[in-house]
Design an enzyme around this catalytic site. Structure first.
Site, PDB file in Angstrom:
ATOM      1  N   GLU A   1      -4.283  -6.490   3.161  1.00  0.00           N
ATOM      2  CA  GLU A   1      -3.213  -7.125   3.521  1.00  0.00           C
ATOM      3  C   GLU A   1      -3.135  -8.768   3.281  1.00  0.00           C
ATOM      4  OE1 GLU A   1      -3.222  -3.282   5.378  1.00  0.00           O
ATOM      5  OE2 GLU A   1      -4.794  -4.915   5.282  1.00  0.00           O
TER       6      GLU A   1
ATOM      7  N   HIS B   1      -0.668   2.145  15.325  1.00  0.00           N
ATOM      8  CA  HIS B   1       0.555   2.480  14.989  1.00  0.00           C
ATOM      9  C   HIS B   1       1.609   2.085  15.993  1.00  0.00           C
ATOM     10  CE1 HIS B   1      -2.502   4.735  12.654  1.00  0.00           C
ATOM     11  NE2 HIS B   1      -1.750   4.304  11.474  1.00  0.00           N
TER      12      HIS B   1
ATOM     13  N   TYR C   1      -1.154  -3.782  11.205  1.00  0.00           N
ATOM     14  CA  TYR C   1      -2.489  -4.103  10.156  1.00  0.00           C
ATOM     15  C   TYR C   1      -2.145  -5.450   9.597  1.00  0.00           C
ATOM     16  CZ  TYR C   1      -2.799   1.098  10.022  1.00  0.00           C
ATOM     17  OH  TYR C   1      -3.001   2.423  10.353  1.00  0.00           O
ATOM     18  N   ILE C   2      -0.959  -6.217   9.991  1.00  0.00           N
ATOM     19  CA  ILE C   2      -0.808  -7.550   9.687  1.00  0.00           C
ATOM     20  C   ILE C   2      -1.677  -8.706   9.844  1.00  0.00           C
ATOM     21  CG2 ILE C   2       0.645  -8.363  11.496  1.00  0.00           C
ATOM     22  CD1 ILE C   2       2.901  -9.112   9.315  1.00  0.00           C
TER      23      ILE C   2
ATOM     24  N   GLU D   1       0.865  -1.321  -0.038  1.00  0.00           N
ATOM     25  CA  GLU D   1       0.168  -0.012   0.090  1.00  0.00           C
ATOM     26  C   GLU D   1       0.723   1.186  -0.082  1.00  0.00           C
ATOM     27  OE1 GLU D   1      -2.423  -0.505   3.418  1.00  0.00           O
ATOM     28  OE2 GLU D   1      -2.992  -2.653   2.735  1.00  0.00           O
TER      29      GLU D   1
ATOM     30  N   GLN E   1       1.912  -1.692   5.646  1.00  0.00           N
ATOM     31  CA  GLN E   1       2.421  -0.362   5.814  1.00  0.00           C
ATOM     32  C   GLN E   1       2.619  -0.019   7.501  1.00  0.00           C
ATOM     33  OE1 GLN E   1      -0.774   3.322   5.409  1.00  0.00           O
ATOM     34  NE2 GLN E   1       0.590   2.955   3.453  1.00  0.00           N
ATOM     35  N   PHE E   2       1.973  -0.913   8.321  1.00  0.00           N
ATOM     36  CA  PHE E   2       2.112  -0.906   9.641  1.00  0.00           C
ATOM     37  C   PHE E   2       2.227  -2.317  10.271  1.00  0.00           C
ATOM     38  CE2 PHE E   2       1.513   3.615   9.186  1.00  0.00           C
ATOM     39  CZ  PHE E   2       2.607   4.220   9.796  1.00  0.00           C
TER      40      PHE E   2
END
Length: 256
Positions: free
Chosen positions: A57, A126, A83-84, A26, A79-80
């Protein structure tokens, strides 16, 4: 180099060397990633090797697994690390098991990169550190560098590895090591030494820890941001403390 520049250099070097290496995620294509780790990859290596992915994801990792099975070496960015989780099933049930379930006929030579951890006031979505969720999964390697030199060498090794590697990048260290919340580098001699990053290719082996500080009284095992916190503590504690940067959580360097 700082860690961002070192990681970016590793990607450029490997993509120039091996046409099967590609990068996507992303905002990881044209924009170059929110932290600029994938900066200029698309401009230099083309749209088919560095591109943007939908906000999915699960789909990012699933596509990478298929690419890997067909001989490519995708490096995907989540991206962070927070978010995995939507990709967790694909990582642990598919990527990690592909070699075993196919009796070695297929492998999943993918790297899942992601900034992780706190220290930048990123809030609840985050700032998480989910590495323990992956260290318990057979078939995965988990790598976390603490400095620019190791970051480039370990990412190069991860890209060349024939099995899936989870590569967490401590976002608190992207621009250099700091002592706690204060904008003050710790162990400046060590930080300066490990910021001397060659522009060409080199490899730091996966599964090998680094002794950051010799000591005889107590041993501190750490990784990522906590390496520098541990060094600061060791220097002010009044004891002869050894500090070992694990670098690779799996496989663990038992000998060191």
């Amino acid at each position: 180099m700082n860690m961002i520049q070192a990681l970016n250099s590793a990607l450029h070097v490997k993509m120039a060397e091996d046409p099967n290496v590609l990068s996507f995620g992303e905002d990881a294509g044209y924009f170059g990633g929110v932290f600029r780790v994938t900066d200029q990859l698309q401009q230099k290596h083309g749209l088919t090797r560095s591109f943007d992915a939908p906000i999915s994801e699960c789909g990012i990792v699933a596509a990478a697994i298929g690419m890997g099975a067909y001989g490519l070496r995708p490096v995907v960015e989540i991206q962070f690390a927070d978010y995995i989780y939507p990709a967790y099933d694909q990582i642990v049930s598919e990527a990690a098991k592909l070699r075993y379930r196919s009796a070695g006929q297929f492998t999943s030579p993918i790297v899942v990169r992601s900034p992780y951890g706190g220290g930048i006031f990123g809030g609840q979505t985050h700032s998480q550190s989910p590495e323990s969720l992956f260290t318990h999964i057979a078939g995965l390697k988990v790598v976390i560098p603490s400095n620019p030199y190791d970051a480039k060498g370990l990412l190069t090794a991860a890209i060349e590895d024939d099995d899936p590697v989870i590569f967490f990048e401590p976002k608190r260290l992207y621009n250099g090591p700091f002592d706690g919340w204060h904008q003050k580098p710790v162990s400046p001699w060590k930080a300066q030494e490990l910021a001397q990053v060659p522009t060409g290719k080199y490899v730091e082996p996966i599964g090998k820890a680094r002794i950051m500080r010799e000591g005889a009284d107590v041993t501190i095992l750490c990784y990522g941001t906590m390496v520098w916190v541990s060094l600061a503590g060791a220097e002010h504690a009044g004891v002869d403390a050894e500090v070992i940067d694990l670098r690779t959580l799996v496989p663990l360097d038992i000998e060191t």
